[in-house]
Scaffold this active site. Structure first.
Site, PDB file in Angstrom:
ATOM      1  N   THR A 212      17.187-112.601 -92.688  1.00 29.45           N
ATOM      2  CA  THR A 212      16.261-112.816 -93.814  1.00 29.45           C
ATOM      3  C   THR A 212      16.978-112.667 -95.148  1.00 29.45           C
ATOM      4  O   THR A 212      16.689-113.385 -96.089  1.00 29.45           O
ATOM      5  CB  THR A 212      15.111-111.789 -93.768  1.00 29.45           C
ATOM      6  OG1 THR A 212      15.648-110.510 -93.488  1.00 29.45           O
ATOM      7  CG2 THR A 212      14.113-112.159 -92.716  1.00 29.45           C
ATOM      8  N   THR A 213      17.934-111.724 -95.209  1.00 29.94           N
ATOM      9  CA  THR A 213      18.650-111.508 -96.468  1.00 29.94           C
ATOM     10  C   THR A 213      19.546-112.701 -96.769  1.00 29.94           C
ATOM     11  O   THR A 213      19.542-113.230 -97.885  1.00 29.94           O
ATOM     12  CB  THR A 213      19.505-110.228 -96.377  1.00 29.94           C
ATOM     13  OG1 THR A 213      18.683-109.191 -95.872  1.00 29.94           O
ATOM     14  CG2 THR A 213      20.024-109.837 -97.727  1.00 29.94           C
TER      15      THR A 213
ATOM     16  N   ASP B  14      15.862-104.478 -95.507  1.00 32.28           N
ATOM     17  CA  ASP B  14      15.487-105.701 -94.792  1.00 32.28           C
ATOM     18  C   ASP B  14      14.889-106.676 -95.806  1.00 32.28           C
ATOM     19  O   ASP B  14      13.876-106.366 -96.432  1.00 32.28           O
ATOM     20  CB  ASP B  14      14.463-105.330 -93.708  1.00 32.28           C
ATOM     21  CG  ASP B  14      14.001-106.548 -92.935  1.00 32.28           C
ATOM     22  OD1 ASP B  14      14.850-107.392 -92.645  1.00 32.28           O
ATOM     23  OD2 ASP B  14      12.801-106.652 -92.641  1.00 32.28           O
TER      24      ASP B  14
END
Length: 549
Positions: free
Chosen positions: A97-98, A64
């Site tokens: 988020t990545t 994550d």
């Protein structure tokens, strides 16, 4: 610095280090790209895990983006602002988020060539802004499709495409239905406005042991507490529940209390008063005939005795957040003073109260609620690390489910939407006047980093696959993207890989805004520490003049 042959004038203190101009911009770009490179292998279903050691020796294994960047300590100020955007993305929409980091790094990367060609940063920024506005319009009007919220299969498909890239992907069916059920449980609709508060009312409880298949959403709440007295009932059907915010013991002084006693009968009187006070409190509670009493404070031994005689189970020192969840689940009201207890404060919505033992600990379950507005997700798994990672993945899934229910619009996943937007921006870029069209078209190129990274992470041939994908989009195949498992081209409609529009919009906005912000910086003044000749760091000392003043 030199004025007409005079001595140099020092404006800044000698201990400050100042970088300015092109050098700073190129350094910021390099820092942004370095952060993006750390995260790049964590994109897509074939994502690698990162193993991070924190200073206290604990380990975190995750893919994550936000969790990784939280654990890394970064020196460069531009790197820190990159880490900040992953956190923003996580708080705002909970997923992507990545990709936001990878995209922001690439947006900075494509700006580098224009800076070396002496193009002014404001020109680049203007073009970026324009491109972002156009991309948002294209996403909302041309690419996104509406979703029917009653179509459970479709909803699960969307959540599955989010969970599929994570560690929990092997149990994706289970994880998706858990996420969807939990979000539908905590959803409140008031005069046309939907409110879904996952953080407060959907609690994830991790219990080591068992296997992940045993995880479930409870129709109610679970707290890790046992009854206060061993003789109290541990299994009650249709319980009447009272929630208190006050102590069921004699009020003591805050610190030291001195009492002067003149004769010995006074001492017995004091003890008697204490007993009477507790008895009065307990009678007020017993008057509404509850089966279970939860209190956030303590319950004295005497109070336990009175409650036990009345056949009431008491549970003490419940967390405030847990108490709020129980209130939402069974319809009780939390009461601050026992005198004010009324019949309508009693919660009757729960179907079952029981104490169960999982592993080594006792847990209190309030389940089979009629219309719960709060729930507990019970996660089981082999080890702590697995449970932590499963919880992080589940949080993403919960957020995705929430985003869809609040704004039911979808875009195709697997890099298809990036490719489609890039294609349209490249076409539109030809109509932009003046020098600004080059940075405008560079944004279109930068968007291709998402499908390119997906191909790289699968180990397929990047150039060939990307060219084939471009050709598909040029001939009108808007929903074609990369199959993240194999690295080949695939139609996302057929594969059923969809993403919520709100996540994509937030990703683009955050990535472009961050690139604009970092390109705006042309000066870095760091004035706190300077290396001495011996090599130790020393804080900036006051000069002699300032001391004299």
């Amino acid at each position: 610095m030199f004025g007409g042959g005079a001595a140099p004038i020092l404006v800044l203190s000698q201990n400050t280090k100042r970088d300015s101009g092109r050098k700073v911009q190129l350094e910021n770009i390099a820092a942004g790209k370095a952060i993006a490179d750390v995260i790049r292998t964590c994109l897509g279903p074939q994502a690698m895990l990162k193993m991070l050691m924190d200073p206290s020796g604990g380990i975190v294994m995750t893919n994550d983006g936000n969790a990784i960047l939280r654990e890394i300590t970064v020196q460069h100020p531009a790197g820190k602002s990159m880490i900040e955007i992953a956190r923003t993305q996580d708080e705002e929409v909970g997923d992507g988020t990545t990709s936001v980091i990878v995209l922001a790094g690439e947006m900075l990367g494509v700006a580098e060539q224009f800076l070396t060609q002496q193009m002014h940063p404001t020109v680049i920024i203007r073009a970026y802004r324009q491109a972002l506005e156009d991309a948002v319009t294209l996403l909302q009007d041309n690419i996104s499709i509406a979703l029917d919220l009653n179509d459970r299969v479709k909803l699960l498909e969307v959540i599955k495409s989010c969970v599929g890239t994570k560690f929990i992907g092997r149990w994706s069916d289970l994880a998706c239905s858990i996420a969807l059920d939990a979000v539908k449980t905590v959803m409140l609709e008031e005069n046309g406005h939907r409110e879904i508060d996952i953080k407060r009312y959907a609690k994830v409880e991790k219990v080591p042991g068992g296997s992940i298949e045993e995880s479930s959403v409870l129709r109610g709440v679970m707290v890790s507490k046992d009854v206060t007295h061993p003789k109290m009932r541990r299994y009650i059907k249709n319980p009447r529940i009272v929630l208190l915010d006050c102590t069921l013991e004699y009020k003591k002084g805050e610190s030291q209390t001195n009492v002067e006693i003149l004769k010995e009968s006074d001492f017995t009187r004091i003890l008697q008063l204490e007993e009477e006070h507790i008895q009065k409190i307990c009678e007020e509670v017993i008057a509404v005939k509850p089966d279970v009493v939860f209190t956030e404070k303590g319950v004295s031994d005497l109070a336990q005795h009175f409650l036990l005689k009345a056949g009431i189970t008491a549970i003490r020192r419940v967390r405030k957040t847990d108490n709020n969840r129980i209130a939402r689940a069974c319809g009780a009201t939390i009461v601050n003073r026992t005198e004010e207890l009324k019949e309508e404060d009693v919660g009757t919505g729960a179907g079952l109260f029981e104490i169960r033992k999982l592993g080594d600990e006792y847990f209190c379950f309030i389940t089979e609620c009629k219309n719960p507005k709060a729930c507990t997700i019970l996660l089981r798994g082999a080890s702590k690390d697995m449970l932590n990672e499963a919880e992080r993945n589940l949080q993403d899934a919960l957020h995705v489910a929430r985003n869809i229910l609040i704004e039911p619009k979808l875009v195709p996943g697997g890099g298809a939407v990036e490719m489609a937007v890039a294609q349209m921006l490249a076409e539109k870029g030809k109509t932009v006047q003046g020098i600004g069209q080059w940075p405008y078209r560079a944004v279109a190129e930068a968007l291709e980093i998402i499908p390119r990274t997906l191909i790289q992470n699968c180990g397929a041939n990047t150039v060939r696959t990307l060219t084939a994908l471009r050709a598909k989009h040029a001939t009108g195949g808007k929903t074609w993207g990369i199959n993240g498992e194999t690295g080949e081209l695939a139609d996302m409609c057929a594969l059923g890989i969809w993403e919520p529009l709100s996540v994509k919009l937030q990703t683009y906005k955050t990535a472009v805004e961050t690139a604009i912000l970092l390109l705006r910086i042309d000066d870095i003044v760091s004035g706190s520490k300077k290396k001495d000749k011996e090599g130790e760091t020393r804080t900036a000392q006051p000069t002699e003049e300032s001391v004299k003043e």
